[in-house]
Design an enzyme around this catalytic site. Sequence first.
Site, mmCIF file in Angstrom:
data_model
loop_
_atom_site.group_PDB
_atom_site.id
_atom_site.type_symbol
_atom_site.label_atom_id
_atom_site.label_comp_id
_atom_site.label_asym_id
_atom_site.label_seq_id
_atom_site.Cartn_x
_atom_site.Cartn_y
_atom_site.Cartn_z
ATOM 1 N N ARG A 217 0.823 -1.227 0.000
ATOM 2 C CA ARG A 217 0.000 0.000 0.000
ATOM 3 C C ARG A 217 0.849 1.266 0.000
ATOM 4 O O ARG A 217 0.503 2.260 0.644
ATOM 5 C CB ARG A 217 -0.925 0.017 1.224
ATOM 6 C CG ARG A 217 -1.762 -1.222 1.345
ATOM 7 C CD ARG A 217 -3.140 -0.999 0.881
ATOM 8 N NE ARG A 217 -3.728 -2.277 0.470
ATOM 9 C CZ ARG A 217 -4.997 -2.490 0.235
ATOM 10 N NH1 ARG A 217 -5.836 -1.509 0.360
ATOM 11 N NH2 ARG A 217 -5.440 -3.648 -0.182
ATOM 12 N N GLU B 249 -5.648 4.968 5.403
ATOM 13 C CA GLU B 249 -5.270 4.719 4.007
ATOM 14 C C GLU B 249 -5.601 5.920 3.094
ATOM 15 O O GLU B 249 -4.747 6.347 2.319
ATOM 16 C CB GLU B 249 -5.994 3.457 3.543
ATOM 17 C CG GLU B 249 -5.789 3.137 2.120
ATOM 18 C CD GLU B 249 -5.270 1.736 1.915
ATOM 19 O OE1 GLU B 249 -6.054 0.802 2.019
ATOM 20 O OE2 GLU B 249 -4.078 1.603 1.644
ATOM 21 N N SER C 142 -10.926 -0.071 2.216
ATOM 22 C CA SER C 142 -10.222 -0.128 3.501
ATOM 23 C C SER C 142 -9.897 1.284 3.966
ATOM 24 O O SER C 142 -9.244 2.029 3.243
ATOM 25 C CB SER C 142 -8.901 -0.883 3.364
ATOM 26 O OG SER C 142 -9.117 -2.170 2.894
HETATM 27 N N1 EPU Z 1 -11.835 -9.932 9.902
HETATM 28 C C1 EPU Z 1 -12.458 -9.659 11.083
HETATM 29 N N2 EPU Z 1 -13.508 -8.780 11.063
HETATM 30 C C2 EPU Z 1 -13.968 -8.215 9.927
HETATM 31 C C3 EPU Z 1 -13.331 -8.515 8.709
HETATM 32 C C4 EPU Z 1 -12.238 -9.381 8.719
HETATM 33 O O1 EPU Z 1 -12.087 -10.162 12.139
HETATM 34 O O2 EPU Z 1 -14.912 -7.433 9.992
HETATM 35 C C5 EPU Z 1 -10.684 -10.856 9.895
HETATM 36 C C6 EPU Z 1 -10.994 -12.035 8.996
HETATM 37 O O3 EPU Z 1 -11.445 -13.092 9.752
HETATM 38 C C7 EPU Z 1 -9.697 -12.329 8.313
HETATM 39 C C8 EPU Z 1 -8.875 -11.075 8.458
HETATM 40 O O4 EPU Z 1 -9.566 -10.186 9.313
HETATM 41 O O5 EPU Z 1 -9.014 -13.352 8.970
HETATM 42 C C9 EPU Z 1 -8.560 -10.452 7.130
HETATM 43 O O6 EPU Z 1 -9.767 -10.034 6.488
HETATM 44 P P1 EPU Z 1 -9.889 -9.942 4.890
HETATM 45 O O7 EPU Z 1 -9.530 -11.259 4.300
HETATM 46 O O8 EPU Z 1 -11.235 -9.410 4.583
HETATM 47 O O9 EPU Z 1 -8.740 -8.970 4.427
HETATM 48 P P2 EPU Z 1 -8.161 -7.619 5.037
HETATM 49 O O10 EPU Z 1 -6.760 -7.879 5.450
HETATM 50 O O11 EPU Z 1 -9.107 -7.072 6.052
HETATM 51 C C10 EPU Z 1 -7.119 -6.743 2.807
HETATM 52 C C11 EPU Z 1 -7.169 -5.486 1.977
HETATM 53 C C12 EPU Z 1 -8.471 -5.425 1.190
HETATM 54 C C13 EPU Z 1 -8.517 -6.634 0.274
HETATM 55 C C14 EPU Z 1 -8.467 -7.902 1.137
HETATM 56 C C15 EPU Z 1 -8.387 -9.138 0.304
HETATM 57 C C16 EPU Z 1 -5.860 -3.893 3.253
HETATM 58 C C17 EPU Z 1 -5.851 -2.649 4.059
HETATM 59 N N3 EPU Z 1 -7.059 -4.330 2.840
HETATM 60 O O12 EPU Z 1 -8.185 -6.662 3.752
HETATM 61 O O13 EPU Z 1 -8.443 -4.245 0.381
HETATM 62 O O14 EPU Z 1 -9.706 -6.646 -0.507
HETATM 63 O O15 EPU Z 1 -7.262 -7.872 1.957
HETATM 64 O O16 EPU Z 1 -7.115 -9.268 -0.246
HETATM 65 O O17 EPU Z 1 -4.797 -4.458 2.979
HETATM 66 C C18 EPU Z 1 -9.276 -2.079 -0.148
HETATM 67 O O18 EPU Z 1 -8.121 -1.760 -0.353
HETATM 68 O O19 EPU Z 1 -10.210 -1.253 -0.233
HETATM 69 C C19 EPU Z 1 -9.576 -3.455 0.265
HETATM 70 C C20 EPU Z 1 -10.811 -3.833 0.518
#
Ligand code: EPU
Length: 351
Positions: free
Chosen positions: A168, A336, A241
């Site tokens: 990012r 972000e 995000s």
């Molecule tokens: N989780 C929670 N609560 C929630 C959502 C998620 O506990 O409300 C936990 C999930 O259980 C999971 C972990 O957090 O184990 C990660 O969640 P997720 O797979 O949804 O990915 P993220 O790390 O939260 C990142 C990117 C997203 C991208 C997803 C998929 C960042 C800041 N965000 O989210 O990017 O779609 O991975 O690769 O790195 C964006 O940039 O707008 C965006 C949505």
Amino acid sequence: MSLPPVIREWVSLRGKNSLGIAARAQYFTQVRSLDDLRFALDWADTHAAETLILGGGSNLVFAGDFRGLAVQVSISGRCWQAVEGDAATLELGAGEPWHECVLYAAKAGYRGIENLALIPGTVGAAPVQNIGAYGTELADTLVDVTALDRTTGEEVRLSNAQCRFSYRDSLFKHEPGRFIITRVRLRLSRSLPLQLEYRDLKEYFSEQNTRELTPSDVAQAVMAVRRRKLPDPSQIPNVGSFFKNPVVPIAQWHQLKAQHPGLAGYPDETSAKVAAAWLIDQCGWKGYRNDRVGVHNHQALVLVNHSDGSGQDVLDLASRIRADVLSTFGIELEMEPGVVGDLPAGPSDGF
Ligand code: EPU
């Protein structure tokens, strides 16, 4: 010769930022070529006006009106170059909608960006934050970026290495305002391996023989997964995000994991990316809403504008969440999106 772009005054940016904030630009113009862009920048210099470069407005929070010239980069174009065997280079104008380009490349059978389907915003904004999702990031396929360097007034081509990409992050965040991206080139291939390791994609394809999948199939899967978890900005305004996943040293990760066994994240040998969504969720914010703004009920990382919230409403909510995560886990969340505008927003002019 084409006419120079029109400069309009006090234009609503409500439809030009995906949080739907009713801020205005003192001056606004849309540029469709490098000449247009140069004209707009000269105009800003002559009028001693600050400039704001707008793509899809999907990574910005308007704290108030923007006093200066907002320049929407609408340079279009999709062009295949250097087709050699399975590989080809796709050059895209900065104003092209990113998601449409993903579908376009996938439909042509080229792999490399299909996991980045449905990310809002334009091509020109994509390198700034090195967009990433489902195990892929833009830096994996980006060859170079063409940009106008405001310090010299020259167009430059910055290689992938010169863009200094990381999670990012890129050169463009470290030298804000210096480069205005006009074109991006990607190296794609019909034979790159598909990235299906991300848990949600694995689950989606669990019943299928993944050897037969096309990049369009993967793009469709990513779209289905995103639609399940993330709000559609055209229905519920948001910037995706709102916080980055914080990167902590591996020792801190182990310590946190011992205290909170459910902690979600992505550790490697020396550091770990902690799932900010998990931290926010644990603090009880998921699904929170007041009468204007809130936290999405399926993904705690996404702040949403429910009903005419102002940038200040969104930023106040973000501060409360950050304070809570800091006091509960000792981790500082980094925002972000960028924050723009410091005047109190005036009445909407109805655009
Ligand atoms: N989780 C929670 N609560 C929630 C959502 C998620 O506990 O409300 C936990 C999930 O259980 C999971 C972990 O957090 O184990 C990660 O969640 P997720 O797979 O949804 O990915 P993220 O790390 O939260 C990142 C990117 C997203 C991208 C997803 C998929 C960042 C800041 N965000 O989210 O990017 O779609 O991975 O690769 O790195 C964006 O940039 O707008 C965006 C949505």
